[in-house]
Design a protein around this motif. Sequence first.
Motif, short mmCIF file in Angstrom:
data_model
loop_
_atom_site.label_atom_id
_atom_site.label_comp_id
_atom_site.label_asym_id
_atom_site.label_seq_id
_atom_site.Cartn_x
_atom_site.Cartn_y
_atom_site.Cartn_z
N THR A 1 -7.00 -13.52 -29.15
CA THR A 1 -7.70 -13.93 -30.36
C THR A 1 -8.54 -12.79 -30.93
O THR A 1 -8.52 -12.55 -32.14
CB THR A 1 -8.61 -15.14 -30.06
N GLY A 2 -9.24 -12.06 -30.10
CA GLY A 2 -10.07 -10.95 -30.57
C GLY A 2 -9.25 -9.87 -31.25
O GLY A 2 -9.64 -9.35 -32.29
N ALA A 3 -8.11 -9.54 -30.67
CA ALA A 3 -7.24 -8.51 -31.26
C ALA A 3 -6.71 -8.99 -32.61
O ALA A 3 -6.67 -8.23 -33.59
CB ALA A 3 -6.08 -8.18 -30.32
N ARG A 4 -6.31 -10.24 -32.68
CA ARG A 4 -5.82 -10.80 -33.96
C ARG A 4 -6.91 -10.78 -35.03
O ARG A 4 -6.65 -10.43 -36.17
CB ARG A 4 -5.32 -12.22 -33.77
N GLU A 5 -8.11 -11.16 -34.65
CA GLU A 5 -9.22 -11.19 -35.61
C GLU A 5 -9.55 -9.80 -36.11
O GLU A 5 -9.80 -9.61 -37.30
CB GLU A 5 -10.44 -11.85 -34.97
N MET A 6 -9.56 -8.81 -35.21
CA MET A 6 -9.81 -7.43 -35.64
C MET A 6 -8.74 -6.96 -36.60
O MET A 6 -9.03 -6.37 -37.64
CB MET A 6 -9.83 -6.48 -34.43
N TYR A 7 -7.50 -7.19 -36.24
CA TYR A 7 -6.39 -6.76 -37.09
C TYR A 7 -6.49 -7.40 -38.47
O TYR A 7 -6.33 -6.73 -39.49
CB TYR A 7 -5.06 -7.12 -36.41
N GLN A 8 -6.75 -8.70 -38.51
CA GLN A 8 -6.85 -9.41 -39.79
C GLN A 8 -8.03 -8.89 -40.62
O GLN A 8 -7.93 -8.78 -41.84
CB GLN A 8 -6.99 -10.92 -39.56
N ALA A 9 -9.15 -8.57 -39.97
CA ALA A 9 -10.31 -8.04 -40.69
C ALA A 9 -9.98 -6.69 -41.34
O ALA A 9 -10.34 -6.44 -42.50
CB ALA A 9 -11.50 -7.89 -39.74
N VAL A 10 -9.30 -5.83 -40.61
CA VAL A 10 -8.95 -4.51 -41.16
C VAL A 10 -7.91 -4.67 -42.27
O VAL A 10 -7.99 -4.00 -43.31
CB VAL A 10 -8.47 -3.55 -40.06
N LEU A 11 -6.96 -5.56 -42.10
CA LEU A 11 -5.98 -5.82 -43.16
C LEU A 11 -6.67 -6.35 -44.41
O LEU A 11 -6.36 -5.92 -45.53
CB LEU A 11 -4.93 -6.82 -42.66
N GLU A 12 -7.63 -7.24 -44.24
CA GLU A 12 -8.39 -7.77 -45.37
C GLU A 12 -9.17 -6.64 -46.07
O GLU A 12 -9.22 -6.57 -47.30
CB GLU A 12 -9.35 -8.85 -44.89
N ALA A 13 -9.75 -5.73 -45.29
CA ALA A 13 -10.47 -4.59 -45.85
C ALA A 13 -9.52 -3.69 -46.63
O ALA A 13 -9.86 -3.21 -47.73
CB ALA A 13 -11.17 -3.80 -44.74
N GLN A 14 -8.35 -3.45 -46.09
CA GLN A 14 -7.37 -2.61 -46.79
C GLN A 14 -6.96 -3.25 -48.11
O GLN A 14 -6.92 -2.60 -49.15
CB GLN A 14 -6.15 -2.38 -45.91
N ARG A 15 -6.69 -4.54 -48.08
CA ARG A 15 -6.29 -5.24 -49.31
C ARG A 15 -7.42 -5.24 -50.35
O ARG A 15 -7.15 -5.11 -51.55
CB ARG A 15 -5.85 -6.66 -48.99
N ALA A 16 -8.66 -5.40 -49.90
CA ALA A 16 -9.80 -5.38 -50.83
C ALA A 16 -9.94 -4.01 -51.49
O ALA A 16 -10.20 -3.92 -52.70
CB ALA A 16 -11.09 -5.76 -50.09
N ALA A 17 -9.77 -2.95 -50.71
CA ALA A 17 -9.84 -1.60 -51.27
C ALA A 17 -8.70 -1.35 -52.25
O ALA A 17 -8.91 -0.82 -53.34
CB ALA A 17 -9.84 -0.56 -50.15
N ILE A 18 -7.50 -1.76 -51.89
CA ILE A 18 -6.34 -1.58 -52.77
C ILE A 18 -6.56 -2.32 -54.09
O ILE A 18 -6.20 -1.81 -55.15
CB ILE A 18 -5.04 -2.04 -52.07
N ALA A 19 -7.17 -3.49 -54.02
CA ALA A 19 -7.41 -4.28 -55.24
C ALA A 19 -8.33 -3.57 -56.22
O ALA A 19 -8.30 -3.86 -57.42
CB ALA A 19 -7.98 -5.65 -54.87
#
Length: 150
Positions: free
Chosen positions: A57-75
């Motif tokens: 769960t921790g690894a998934r949450e970290m990965y999703q947080a970084v993916l969300e950050a990448q998408r926010a920056a791209i936007a």
Amino acid sequence: MSFSTIIAAGKRSAVVHGRASEARIPRRGFVVCDFGVILAGYCSDRTRTVHVGHPGTGAREMYQAVLEAQRAAIAQVRAGATAASIDEAGRKVLRKHHLAQYFTHSTGHGLGLEIHEAPRLAAGQTQILEPGMVITIEPGAYIPGKRVSG
């Protein structure tokens, strides 16, 4: 190749610009693959993080947080945006997930004839993006023993 390929796993995956070693890739954990080529005189830079084995769960949450950050920056990427505003968009997401202290480098950089060119996407950078600029968006969380990078 536009720079030396990086394949880092285990503890070394949590090091910014980590280097490969003779150690085997663990049966479970993050593996960072960072590579690029030169085509027609222009450099590329691609970073991908994968997880070997079943991520907890921790690894998934970290990965999703970084993916969300990448998408926010791209936007935020558009002509007229400042380099700092793109960096801030990704950092805001990582702050929300309590990972900001583990993001220890800039959000991205320009690509062209050199692997690292202007603009530098980081706090305090006032450069305005112009049409035709090619940039990377690579937020990450560099937690000792773990790493997730976009």
